[in-house]
Design a protein around this motif. Structure first.
Motif, PDB file in Angstrom:
ATOM      1  N   ASN A  24      36.809  37.803  45.167  1.00 36.05           N
ATOM      2  CA  ASN A  24      35.595  37.088  45.236  1.00 36.05           C
ATOM      3  C   ASN A  24      35.154  36.693  46.666  1.00 36.05           C
ATOM      4  O   ASN A  24      34.218  36.545  47.281  1.00 36.05           O
ATOM      5  N   ALA A  25      36.305  36.290  47.246  1.00 31.68           N
ATOM      6  CA  ALA A  25      36.120  35.538  48.701  1.00 31.68           C
ATOM      7  C   ALA A  25      36.003  36.882  49.608  1.00 31.68           C
ATOM      8  O   ALA A  25      34.977  36.453  50.619  1.00 31.68           O
ATOM      9  N   SER A  26      36.293  37.908  49.491  1.00 26.39           N
ATOM     10  CA  SER A  26      36.212  39.004  50.532  1.00 26.39           C
ATOM     11  C   SER A  26      34.717  39.557  50.200  1.00 26.39           C
ATOM     12  O   SER A  26      33.998  39.733  51.000  1.00 26.39           O
ATOM     13  N   TRP A  27      34.286  39.466  48.847  1.00 24.89           N
ATOM     14  CA  TRP A  27      32.790  39.912  48.841  1.00 24.89           C
ATOM     15  C   TRP A  27      31.882  39.142  49.373  1.00 24.89           C
ATOM     16  O   TRP A  27      30.909  39.355  49.887  1.00 24.89           O
ATOM     17  N   ASN A  28      32.231  37.736  49.352  1.00 25.58           N
ATOM     18  CA  ASN A  28      31.130  36.955  50.182  1.00 25.58           C
ATOM     19  C   ASN A  28      31.358  36.851  51.491  1.00 25.58           C
ATOM     20  O   ASN A  28      30.236  36.677  52.161  1.00 25.58           O
ATOM     21  N   SER A  29      32.667  36.947  51.843  1.00 30.74           N
ATOM     22  CA  SER A  29      32.881  37.105  53.538  1.00 30.74           C
ATOM     23  C   SER A  29      32.126  38.527  54.219  1.00 30.74           C
ATOM     24  O   SER A  29      32.209  38.610  55.342  1.00 30.74           O
ATOM     25  N   ASN A  30      32.026  39.359  53.302  1.00 30.75           N
ATOM     26  CA  ASN A  30      31.827  40.887  53.801  1.00 30.75           C
ATOM     27  C   ASN A  30      30.590  41.677  53.356  1.00 30.75           C
ATOM     28  O   ASN A  30      30.432  42.634  53.139  1.00 30.75           O
ATOM     29  N   GLY A  31      29.558  40.584  53.493  1.00 28.63           N
ATOM     30  CA  GLY A  31      28.203  40.984  53.052  1.00 28.63           C
ATOM     31  C   GLY A  31      28.073  41.558  51.579  1.00 28.63           C
ATOM     32  O   GLY A  31      27.463  42.561  51.545  1.00 28.63           O
ATOM     33  N   SER A  32      28.566  41.015  50.520  1.00 30.39           N
ATOM     34  CA  SER A  32      28.506  41.193  49.201  1.00 30.39           C
ATOM     35  C   SER A  32      29.104  42.638  49.195  1.00 30.39           C
ATOM     36  O   SER A  32      28.476  43.513  48.310  1.00 30.39           O
ATOM     37  N   VAL A  33      30.159  43.180  49.503  1.00 29.86           N
ATOM     38  CA  VAL A  33      30.913  44.436  49.549  1.00 29.86           C
ATOM     39  C   VAL A  33      32.222  44.009  48.728  1.00 29.86           C
ATOM     40  O   VAL A  33      33.225  43.526  49.656  1.00 29.86           O
ATOM     41  N   LEU A  34      32.408  44.917  47.889  1.00 33.80           N
ATOM     42  CA  LEU A  34      34.078  44.859  47.356  1.00 33.80           C
ATOM     43  C   LEU A  34      34.971  45.527  47.917  1.00 33.80           C
ATOM     44  O   LEU A  34      34.594  46.711  48.458  1.00 33.80           O
ATOM     45  N   PRO A  35      36.057  44.986  47.960  1.00 30.27           N
ATOM     46  CA  PRO A  35      37.207  45.862  48.786  1.00 30.27           C
ATOM     47  C   PRO A  35      37.443  47.011  47.798  1.00 30.27           C
ATOM     48  O   PRO A  35      37.479  47.057  46.695  1.00 30.27           O
ATOM     49  N   GLN A  36      37.839  48.082  48.656  1.00 23.85           N
ATOM     50  CA  GLN A  36      37.931  49.478  47.720  1.00 23.85           C
ATOM     51  C   GLN A  36      39.249  49.716  47.234  1.00 23.85           C
ATOM     52  O   GLN A  36      39.450  50.363  46.062  1.00 23.85           O
ATOM     53  N   HIS A  37      40.304  49.033  47.737  1.00 30.30           N
ATOM     54  CA  HIS A  37      41.588  49.092  47.568  1.00 30.30           C
ATOM     55  C   HIS A  37      42.339  47.482  47.258  1.00 30.30           C
ATOM     56  O   HIS A  37      41.985  46.574  48.185  1.00 30.30           O
ATOM     57  N   ILE A  38      43.160  47.666  46.295  1.00 31.05           N
ATOM     58  CA  ILE A  38      43.889  46.020  46.224  1.00 31.05           C
ATOM     59  C   ILE A  38      44.776  45.843  47.708  1.00 31.05           C
ATOM     60  O   ILE A  38      45.042  44.606  47.696  1.00 31.05           O
ATOM     61  N   ASP A  39      45.284  46.872  48.481  1.00 27.52           N
ATOM     62  CA  ASP A  39      46.097  46.719  49.357  1.00 27.52           C
ATOM     63  C   ASP A  39      45.258  45.877  50.529  1.00 27.52           C
ATOM     64  O   ASP A  39      45.774  45.466  51.594  1.00 27.52           O
ATOM     65  N   GLU A  40      43.896  46.095  50.583  1.00 25.48           N
ATOM     66  CA  GLU A  40      43.324  45.399  51.497  1.00 25.48           C
ATOM     67  C   GLU A  40      43.146  43.598  51.506  1.00 25.48           C
ATOM     68  O   GLU A  40      43.032  43.093  52.322  1.00 25.48           O
ATOM     69  N   LEU A  41      43.731  43.316  50.352  1.00 24.36           N
ATOM     70  CA  LEU A  41      43.594  41.746  50.108  1.00 24.36           C
ATOM     71  C   LEU A  41      44.870  41.124  50.728  1.00 24.36           C
ATOM     72  O   LEU A  41      46.052  42.003  50.767  1.00 24.36           O
ATOM     73  N   ARG A  42      44.932  40.177  50.928  1.00 18.51           N
ATOM     74  CA  ARG A  42      45.867  39.387  52.075  1.00 18.51           C
ATOM     75  C   ARG A  42      46.352  38.128  51.079  1.00 18.51           C
ATOM     76  O   ARG A  42      45.852  37.477  50.288  1.00 18.51           O
TER      77      ARG A  42
END
Length: 345
Positions: free
Chosen positions: A270-288
């Protein structure tokens, strides 16, 4: 004052009064029982011309204090633990959705486990040490008048009173905040039974005299030990029925860890979606800074994008969730299961 009581004892004995009657009369007039026996001892020493031998052993008082402290500390431990276990079981048996306190579940499990551990350790020690103390008092009745015993017994009664008042305040506070009446009555009864039992036994023990070291007095101790053992065994067995075996608890702990991991991943998505212009990460490896694999099997959690603002998180659970009835987001069955989640701003 000493002369007047000595004269009274001499004339009372000359008139045929028994020592027991003299002690009863003087204690009724406010004389401490120990002082009366001291004056009687002086009379016997004068009449037979010999001093009463004094008991040797300077460590006796310290030893008695140690055993009494051990008795009352273990008493406090297992009664508090038993009361806490009773409250947990009442909350489980008479569930009230308004007073459920755990989001992922497990609070009542941890509380019950800690309470049972306290009871299982402290109660057997209490019984063994109490038996030793009672046997010593039967062999040496003068220990019933020990100041150490009386002081520590009154301290135990004070602690029992404080526990009774504190638990009753806690139970009443929940009732005043809207808890259902049956739960309040059950908790009040549990507090009354525990504290009342302690008061009945120890306050009655303060009034024991040498006459009560007969089998009748010992029967009272056996009855209280038996009743306590039955109550403790019943509640501990009920506790095991609620929390299960240690193996079951470890399995539940692993499932709770998996649920918590997925919750952290969802927060990062959800934090990535809000910070990247409402775009979901495509892979779980993109999360930190989030756990990406199962704590037991080490297999990677599954993450799939379903729509622009919806995704799924999947894991394999060992048992069905035991969450509160009003918590549905992270409820799951046993086996492989996927949570359908949506982003939010």
């Amino acid at each position: 004052m000493a002369t007047s009581i000595e004269e009274f004892i001499v004339r009372a004995r000359a008139a045929g009064a028994s020592d027991q009657s003299i002690v009863g009369i003087l204690t009724a007039r406010g004389w401490p029982e120990k002082e009366v026996y001291d004056f009687l001892a002086c009379q016997y020493e004068q009449s037979i011309g010999l001093q009463i031998p004094r008991r040797t052993g300077t460590g006796t008082a310290a030893k008695d204090a140690f055993f009494h402290l051990l008795v009352f500390s273990t008493l406090a431990t297992w009664t508090i633990g038993l009361g806490s276990l009773a409250f947990t079981l009442i909350d489980r048996w008479l569930a009230d959705d308004l007073f459920l306190r755990s989001y992922f579940g497990g609070y009542e499990t941890y509380t019950a486990a800690e309470s049972m551990a306290a009871v299982l350790v402290a109660f057997p020690i209490y019984l063994l040490v109490s038996r030793s103390v009672v046997r010593s008092e039967s062999l040496h009745p003068e220990k019933l008048y020990s100041p150490v015993r009386k002081w520590l017994t009154y301290m135990a009664l004070v602690i029992a009173a404080c526990v009774f008042i504190g638990d009753l305040i806690a139970a009443l506070s929940y009732f005043l905040r809207g808890e259902i009446t049956s739960r309040f009555l059950a908790k009040a009864f549990a507090v009354l039974a525990l504290s009342g039992g302690v008061f009945f036994y120890y306050f009655g023990g303060l009034k024991r005299s040498e006459r009560e070291t007969t089998p009748t007095g010992r029967d009272r101790d056996r009855w209280m030990a038996g009743i306590s053992a039955v109550v403790v065994a019943g509640l501990v067995i009920s506790g095991f029925a609620v929390i299960g075996s240690p193996k079951t608890q470890r399995t539940l702990r692993a499932d709770q860890r998996r649920t918590q991991d997925l919750y952290q991943i969802a927060s990062q998505v959800n934090a990535s979606w809000n910070s990247n212009g409402s775009v979901l990460p495509q892979h779980i490896d993109e999360l930190r800074d989030v756990p990406l694999s199962d704590p037991v099997t080490r297999s990677t959690y599954e993450y799939r994008v379903v729509e622009a603002d919806r995704y799924e998180l999947c894991a394999t659970f060992s048992l069905p969730s035991q969450d509160a009835p009003n918590v549905r987001t992270w409820s799951h069955p046993a086996g492989h299961y996927c949570f359908s989640l949506a982003t939010f701003t």
